[in-house]
Design an enzyme around this catalytic site. Structure first.
Site, short mmCIF file in Angstrom:
data_model
loop_
_atom_site.label_atom_id
_atom_site.label_comp_id
_atom_site.label_asym_id
_atom_site.label_seq_id
_atom_site.Cartn_x
_atom_site.Cartn_y
_atom_site.Cartn_z
N SER A 141 0.92 -1.23 -0.17
CA SER A 141 0.10 -0.04 0.03
C SER A 141 0.91 1.24 0.16
O SER A 141 1.97 1.23 0.65
CB SER A 141 -0.65 0.11 1.28
OG SER A 141 -1.65 0.99 1.45
N TYR A 155 -2.29 -0.34 10.15
CA TYR A 155 -2.10 -0.90 8.74
C TYR A 155 -0.96 -0.38 8.01
O TYR A 155 -0.48 -1.25 7.24
CB TYR A 155 -3.41 -0.54 7.97
CG TYR A 155 -3.71 -0.71 6.68
CD1 TYR A 155 -4.10 -1.89 6.30
CD2 TYR A 155 -3.32 0.49 5.79
CE1 TYR A 155 -4.27 -2.32 4.81
CE2 TYR A 155 -3.40 -0.07 4.36
CZ TYR A 155 -3.86 -1.27 3.79
OH TYR A 155 -3.91 -1.48 2.79
#
Length: 246
Positions: A141, A155
């Protein structure tokens, strides 16, 4: 040559589903891994078969070793030795500051995003080394380098670990003929934002993106497919950012 057999974890929706469809169009037989939504997994499988590929769906939690073993064993039994792996399964938990995040959510994010990627990569390395090579693509990501303060730093941290895993494992497995790369998506228009509790997030974030739009799942799938393809035969250890310039 035999058709490549590629396992896609989290293949029932979003980027995973788009990746399954793209790989089928590119000549892969596909294993759709999913954790709970069997109907969505079958919908993805229907799209894969419509492209002329073989497909099997397997319910498996990638953070559970026994499930990972069953995922790869089913793939081998039904389609043949696994030659490709897309570590796409991932969770974010609710949006919010770290101080307000439930420890159970923290643990689940690390278990799925990192431990799950490690377990699947470990099994893929065993299978591909015996078979003579293959390719692994991890879905990271853009958050890994942005940190995502106020949203999900846990995250972001898990995805930064995936980037490090990609670099190290590429060096470790290179002599075995196994390539390891990652794709780092930015803002992508999927139902992940609704799951996080903020369905309007893509629209709100668009002004922060140089290209002034959210990405599409199919655009991320195209990058994954390239990294799995012979066109990327000399590419390993790379983290390919597909984030609209952010």
């Amino acid at each position: 040559m035999a058709r490549p057999v590629t396992v896609v974890t989290g293949g029932s929706r979003g980027i995973g589903a788009a990746t399954c469809a793209r790989l089928a169009a590119d000549g892969h037989d596909v294993v759709v891994g999913y954790v709970s939504d069997g109907a969505a997994a079958e919908w993805t499988a229907t799209a894969v078969r419509a492209a002329g590929a073989r497909c099997v769906t397997v319910r498996a939690d990638s953070s559970v070793e026994a499930d990972v073993d069953r995922l790869f064993e089913t793939a081998a039994d039904r389609l043949g030795p696994v030659t490709g792996l897309v570590n796409n399964a991932g969770v974010t938990g609710p949006l919010g500051r770290l101080a307000d995040t439930d420890p159970a959510d923290l643990r689940r994010v690390v278990e799925v995003n990192l431990v799950g990627t490690l377990l699947c990569s470990r099994r893929a390395a065993q299978v591909m080394s015996a078979w003579g090579g293959g390719a692994i693509v991890n879905v990271s990501s853009g958050a890994a380098t942005l940190g995502s303060p106020g949203e999900f730093v846990h995250y972001a941290a898990s995805k930064a670990a995936v980037d490090t895993l990609t670099m190290g494992l590429a060096k470790e497995l290179g002599p075995d003929g196994i390539r390891v790369n990652a794709v780092a998506p930015g803002l992508v228009d999927t139902d992940m934002h609704t799951t996080m509790g903020d369905p309007d997030r893509p629209e709100r974030m668009i002004p922060t993106i140089p290209m002034r739009r959210a990405g599409k799942a199919e655009e991320i799938a195209a990058a994954i497919a390239w990294l799995l393809s012979p066109d990327a035969s000399y590419t390993t250890g790379a983290v390919l950012r597909v984030a609209g310039g952010r």
